[in-house]
Design a protein around this motif. Structure first.
Motif, short mmCIF file in Angstrom:
data_model
loop_
_atom_site.label_atom_id
_atom_site.label_comp_id
_atom_site.label_asym_id
_atom_site.label_seq_id
_atom_site.Cartn_x
_atom_site.Cartn_y
_atom_site.Cartn_z
N ALA A 134 54.99 28.80 62.37
CA ALA A 134 54.68 29.14 63.77
C ALA A 134 54.09 30.54 63.92
N ALA A 135 54.29 31.40 62.92
CA ALA A 135 53.76 32.76 63.00
C ALA A 135 52.26 32.82 62.76
N SER A 136 51.68 31.80 62.16
CA SER A 136 50.25 31.83 61.84
C SER A 136 49.42 31.81 63.11
N ARG A 137 48.40 32.66 63.15
CA ARG A 137 47.51 32.74 64.30
C ARG A 137 46.06 32.46 63.94
N SER A 138 45.65 32.81 62.70
CA SER A 138 44.28 32.55 62.25
C SER A 138 44.34 32.00 60.83
N GLU A 139 43.22 31.36 60.43
CA GLU A 139 43.23 30.65 59.15
C GLU A 139 41.81 30.51 58.62
N GLU B 66 32.89 15.98 45.01
CA GLU B 66 34.15 15.55 45.63
C GLU B 66 35.08 16.74 45.85
N VAL B 67 35.73 16.77 47.02
CA VAL B 67 36.74 17.79 47.28
C VAL B 67 37.97 17.46 46.42
N ILE B 68 38.37 18.41 45.58
CA ILE B 68 39.55 18.20 44.73
C ILE B 68 40.76 19.01 45.21
N ALA B 69 40.50 20.01 46.06
CA ALA B 69 41.56 20.87 46.58
C ALA B 69 40.98 21.71 47.71
N VAL B 70 41.85 22.44 48.38
CA VAL B 70 41.41 23.46 49.33
C VAL B 70 42.20 24.73 49.07
N ILE B 71 41.53 25.85 49.29
CA ILE B 71 42.19 27.16 49.29
C ILE B 71 42.48 27.47 50.75
N ASP B 72 43.74 27.80 51.05
CA ASP B 72 44.18 28.00 52.43
C ASP B 72 44.79 29.38 52.56
N LEU B 73 44.28 30.18 53.51
CA LEU B 73 44.85 31.49 53.82
C LEU B 73 45.20 31.52 55.30
N ASP B 74 46.40 31.98 55.60
CA ASP B 74 46.87 32.11 56.97
C ASP B 74 47.24 33.56 57.24
N SER B 75 47.10 33.97 58.49
CA SER B 75 47.50 35.30 58.91
C SER B 75 48.20 35.22 60.26
N ALA B 76 49.15 36.12 60.47
CA ALA B 76 49.80 36.22 61.77
C ALA B 76 48.94 36.98 62.77
N SER B 77 47.83 37.53 62.32
CA SER B 77 46.92 38.27 63.21
C SER B 77 45.80 37.35 63.69
N PRO B 78 45.51 37.35 64.99
CA PRO B 78 44.38 36.56 65.48
C PRO B 78 43.07 37.12 64.94
N SER B 79 42.11 36.25 64.71
CA SER B 79 40.76 36.64 64.25
C SER B 79 40.81 37.50 62.99
N ARG B 80 41.75 37.25 62.11
CA ARG B 80 41.91 38.07 60.89
C ARG B 80 40.75 37.90 59.92
N PHE B 81 40.21 36.69 59.79
CA PHE B 81 39.26 36.38 58.74
C PHE B 81 37.82 36.47 59.24
#
Length: 165
Positions: free
Chosen positions: A116-121, A131-146
């Motif tokens: 629930a703390a995640s705000r941007s991704e 073919e997609v074999i995986a995804v790299i996922d990054l989350d941040s508690a800050s909005p518009s972080r990426f």
């Protein structure tokens, strides 16, 4: 022993360049995909500031044989174990094969709130032979972080890893 300590003052492009070089050094010649994903998740955690989750989801199948994403190595709080292709930010990246850069996850249709703390991704597909074999996922508690710079750096990393995970 490895000691990757990026300078906190690096700009985004240099940070991702150094992340790429470290990931290349750690994964080159190592045939085990889990070991490579684990080390790269740890590197991302060290090199990319202001994260609350960094890791991988791998393509797999559910009990009915339908494709879905399955939790892989990560750093952060416990996460959703299985995500249907097309569901949430990770599922959208897996389905489309395109990077998802989301400033506000709460505004993303069908967002799955594993933390629930995640705000941007930002989610980048790892593609091998089309073919997609995986995804790299990054989350941040800050909005518009990426930024687009983060997305481009992670896309280059995903291309490197496509034959290593």
């Amino acid at each position: 022993m490895y000691d990757f300590q990026p300078d906190p003052g690096l700009d985004t492009a240099e940070r991702h360049r150094q992340l790429f070089e470290a990931a290349d050094a750690l994964t080159s010649g190592e045939p085990d995909p889990v070991a490579n994903m684990a080390n790269v998740a740890a590197l991302i955690w060290e090199f990319v500031p202001d994260l609350n989750w960094a890791g991988f989801y791998r393509m797999g199948d559910n009990a009915d044989g339908a494709p879905e994403l399955v939790l892989g190595p990560f750093v952060g709080r416990p996460a959703c174990i299985r995500i249907p292709v097309g569901a949430g930010v990770c599922g959208a990246a897996a389905q489309s094969g395109e990077t998802q850069l989301v400033e506000d996850v709460h505004a993303f249709p069908g967002h799955i709130a594993c933390d629930a703390a995640s705000r941007s991704e930002v989610v980048v597909p790892v593609v091998r032979k089309g073919e997609v074999i995986a995804v790299i996922d990054l989350d941040s508690a800050s909005p518009s972080r990426f930024t687009e710079g983060d997305a481009r750096g992670l896309e280059k990393l995903a291309r490197l890893l496509s034959d290593r995970i």
